[in-house]
Design a protein around this motif. Structure first.
Motif, PDB file in Angstrom:
ATOM      1  N   SER A 189       0.628  -1.362  -0.168  1.00  0.00           N
ATOM      2  CA  SER A 189       0.053  -0.242  -0.258  1.00  0.00           C
ATOM      3  C   SER A 189       0.997   1.513  -0.031  1.00  0.00           C
ATOM      4  N   SER A 190       1.019   1.420  -1.450  1.00  0.00           N
ATOM      5  CA  SER A 190       2.120   2.266  -1.168  1.00  0.00           C
ATOM      6  C   SER A 190       1.828   3.579  -1.750  1.00  0.00           C
ATOM      7  N   SER A 191       0.481   4.619  -1.582  1.00  0.00           N
ATOM      8  CA  SER A 191       0.397   5.659  -2.614  1.00  0.00           C
ATOM      9  C   SER A 191       0.667   6.662  -3.937  1.00  0.00           C
ATOM     10  N   ILE A 192       2.239   7.079  -3.236  1.00  0.00           N
ATOM     11  CA  ILE A 192       3.322   7.176  -3.701  1.00  0.00           C
ATOM     12  C   ILE A 192       3.115   6.406  -4.936  1.00  0.00           C
ATOM     13  N   ARG A 193       3.884   5.440  -4.461  1.00  0.00           N
ATOM     14  CA  ARG A 193       4.437   4.241  -5.698  1.00  0.00           C
ATOM     15  C   ARG A 193       3.137   4.149  -6.676  1.00  0.00           C
ATOM     16  N   ALA A 194       1.383   4.473  -6.979  1.00  0.00           N
ATOM     17  CA  ALA A 194       0.200   4.465  -7.132  1.00  0.00           C
ATOM     18  C   ALA A 194      -0.371   5.548  -8.032  1.00  0.00           C
ATOM     19  N   LEU A 195       0.613   6.497  -7.287  1.00  0.00           N
ATOM     20  CA  LEU A 195       0.090   7.942  -8.023  1.00  0.00           C
ATOM     21  C   LEU A 195       1.215   8.068  -9.774  1.00  0.00           C
ATOM     22  N   PHE A 196       2.622   7.385  -9.126  1.00  0.00           N
ATOM     23  CA  PHE A 196       3.468   7.644 -10.253  1.00  0.00           C
ATOM     24  C   PHE A 196       3.557   6.965 -11.806  1.00  0.00           C
ATOM     25  N   THR A 197       2.886   5.527 -10.800  1.00  0.00           N
ATOM     26  CA  THR A 197       3.055   4.430 -11.354  1.00  0.00           C
ATOM     27  C   THR A 197       1.885   4.705 -12.600  1.00  0.00           C
ATOM     28  N   THR A 198       0.485   5.250 -11.946  1.00  0.00           N
ATOM     29  CA  THR A 198      -0.398   5.285 -13.060  1.00  0.00           C
ATOM     30  C   THR A 198      -0.212   6.051 -13.626  1.00  0.00           C
ATOM     31  N   ALA A 199       0.265   7.336 -13.761  1.00  0.00           N
ATOM     32  CA  ALA A 199       0.185   8.219 -14.823  1.00  0.00           C
ATOM     33  C   ALA A 199       0.705   7.528 -15.423  1.00  0.00           C
ATOM     34  N   ILE A 200       2.255   7.108 -15.304  1.00  0.00           N
ATOM     35  CA  ILE A 200       3.013   6.519 -16.211  1.00  0.00           C
ATOM     36  C   ILE A 200       2.418   5.957 -17.720  1.00  0.00           C
ATOM     37  N   PHE A 201       1.504   5.065 -17.243  1.00  0.00           N
ATOM     38  CA  PHE A 201       0.614   3.669 -17.680  1.00  0.00           C
ATOM     39  C   PHE A 201      -0.876   5.373 -19.292  1.00  0.00           C
ATOM     40  N   ALA A 202      -0.864   5.989 -17.804  1.00  0.00           N
ATOM     41  CA  ALA A 202      -1.388   6.953 -19.091  1.00  0.00           C
ATOM     42  C   ALA A 202      -1.069   7.786 -19.868  1.00  0.00           C
ATOM     43  N   ALA A 203       0.197   7.414 -19.943  1.00  0.00           N
ATOM     44  CA  ALA A 203       1.233   9.013 -20.947  1.00  0.00           C
ATOM     45  C   ALA A 203       0.335   8.415 -22.053  1.00  0.00           C
ATOM     46  N   LYS A 204       0.067   9.227 -22.995  1.00  0.00           N
ATOM     47  CA  LYS A 204       0.702   9.203 -24.614  1.00  0.00           C
ATOM     48  C   LYS A 204       1.342   9.761 -25.569  1.00  0.00           C
ATOM     49  N   GLU A 205       2.021  11.110 -24.610  1.00  0.00           N
ATOM     50  CA  GLU A 205       2.810  11.572 -25.409  1.00  0.00           C
ATOM     51  C   GLU A 205       4.231  11.374 -25.024  1.00  0.00           C
ATOM     52  N   LYS A 206       4.280  11.420 -23.611  1.00  0.00           N
ATOM     53  CA  LYS A 206       5.660  12.294 -22.959  1.00  0.00           C
ATOM     54  C   LYS A 206       5.201  11.737 -21.247  1.00  0.00           C
ATOM     55  N   VAL A 207       6.165  11.832 -20.619  1.00  0.00           N
ATOM     56  CA  VAL A 207       6.234  10.820 -19.085  1.00  0.00           C
ATOM     57  C   VAL A 207       7.800  11.831 -18.441  1.00  0.00           C
TER      58      VAL A 207
END
Length: 430
Positions: free
Chosen positions: A262-280
């Motif tokens: 249960s790591s909120s920060i890791r979930a936040l970063f990982t999901t944002a990476i999954f969501a990217a369509k152009e840039k991370v």
């Protein structure tokens, strides 16, 4: 000769026992445990309305609203903004931080909060016990004599000694329940540049100011730690305000008491990476991604995403972490990910930019300590001004950095490789 042999035998036995105890301690600290492996399908892009809801739910974030009303770059501007905000306080000052050291900045901060406390303003400080250990007791006594309430986060206790490893890494200043200043800088002259680290310029960092309903959420985050430090929390109407209509959506990710599952920060970063369509684009001074995070970045690059990492160069305050970080570059570089090492000084800013449409910034680094040990605090938003500020931070940082090539990585000195590999054994605790 027999005496020498006996001495060597005892030394060998001591080394074996010490090594055994070391491994046992790390075993019970969870250094060898498995971590959650995030997988996701149908991930919304950052410009979809459901993105904030999906990201917030998965990362235990609180959805609220607010506006960015100030942004400051590097040490002098950050300190000036904080002091000006403190001097403007009429009712209360709530401040939480990880790192403070003796020097001019700590003295100026003390003078400012002491003056406000003497004027009748409620001043409450939550400071990390470990991160402020260099400040003498007389510093805190001076503040308390002026009427400042000081609480130390997680002082060492023999009842639970391993708990001391979990720190508050937040940097949060709240004024009158109306505005909040958040960033990565501590109260320390380190940010002016340190010759012992080879800095030739102030540390690369930033701070921003928010107003609106988000301030009430951040007040609640502060009060959680104030209560944990045996302070009395004030839930009065002055500190908590309803959302005004039409304000920008903001996610607040507290990262409280994280664990491997249960790591909120890791979930936040990982999901944002999954969501990217152009840039991370990721900026982090201590860049130590675990295996799954590295794979997420590599997979994003294979999808055609522009993946860039901005991190510390040779001038930094944690050389061992820097060497360990370098050992993780190989797979990323081979995948075509661009890694930039900041050159003139320590890079300390932490932020994530996705598709030039969504940003996350705050106290969290891209490393195991922020993911699995520290209490962190990040703000994520599509607020246009904030996105533009973070884009500029990246462009400025990249201009000051060296792009690391696969050849640079392969030809690094052998001694750096050895040290880096040894330090990586402790990666889960860094």
């Amino acid at each position: 000769m027999e005496l020498v042999a006996t001495a060597l035998g005892w030394l060998g036995a001591i080394a074996l026992i010490a090594g055994f105890l070391f491994i046992v301690v790390f075993y019970f600290r969870g250094a060898f445990r498995d971590y959650i492996d995030y997988r996701a399908i149908n991930v919304p892009s950052p410009d979809e309305h459901r993105f904030a809801v999906a990201l917030g739910s998965l990362s235990n974030s609180l959805g609220t609203t607010g506006d960015v009303i100030g942004f400051w770059f590097e040490a002098n501007e950050i300190q000036s903004a904080r002091l000006e905000a403190i001097q403007s306080a009429k009712r209360c000052i709530h401040f939480e931080t990880f790192f403070m050291t003796p020097g001019r900045r700590a003295n100026d901060f003390a003078a400012a909060v002491a003056e406000r406390a003497a004027a009748g303003v409620e001043v409450q400080l939550v400071v990390d016990h470990y991160g402020t250990k260099k400040l003498p007791a007389k510093y805190w006594k001076r503040l308390e004599a002026a009427g400042v309430e000081v609480r130390f986060f997680k002082s060492f206790s023999w009842k639970a000694p391993f708990d001391y490893a979990g720190r508050t890494h937040r940097k949060l200043l709240l004024i009158d329940g109306k505005v909040a200043l958040i960033g990565g800088a501590g109260i320390s002259d380190y940010w002016d540049g340190q010759k012992k680290f080879g800095d030739t310029a102030p540390w690369f960092d930033f701070e921003f100011c928010l107003e609106g309903a988000v301030v009430s959420v951040l007040e609640g985050m502060f009060m959680q730690h104030w209560a944990a430090a045996r302070g009395t929390v004030d839930l009065g109407a002055e500190n908590f305000h309803p959302d005004p209509p039409g304000a920008t959506m903001i996610l607040v990710t507290p990262g409280d008491a994280p664990s491997n599952l249960s790591s909120s920060i890791r979930a936040l970063f990982t999901t944002a990476i999954f969501a990217a369509k152009e840039k991370v684009w990721i900026a982090s001074p201590y860049f130590l991604p675990d295996h799954q995070s590295r794979q997420a970045l590599i997979t994003a690059k294979k999808r055609g995403i522009d993946v860039r990492i901005l991190t510390c160069g040779p001038h930094n305050d944690k050389k061992l972490v820097y060497y360990a970080s370098g050992e993780l570059y190989g797979g990323l570089l081979r995948a075509g990910i661009k890694i930039y090492e900041h050159q003139p000084s320590m890079l300390h800013g932490k932020c994530l930019l996705v598709d030039d449409k969504w940003v996350s910034t705050g106290s969290a680094n891209f490393d195991p300590r922020s993911f699995f040990h520290n209490d962190e605090l990040n703000i994520s938003t599509a607020e246009p001004q904030m996105v533009q500020h973070i884009k500029q931070i990246f462009h400025t940082g990249i201009e000051r950095s060296q792009l690391i090539s696969i050849t640079d990585w392969r030809t690094r000195p052998l001694w750096k490789r050895i040290i880096g590999r040894l330090v990586l054994f402790l990666q889960s605790q860094l």
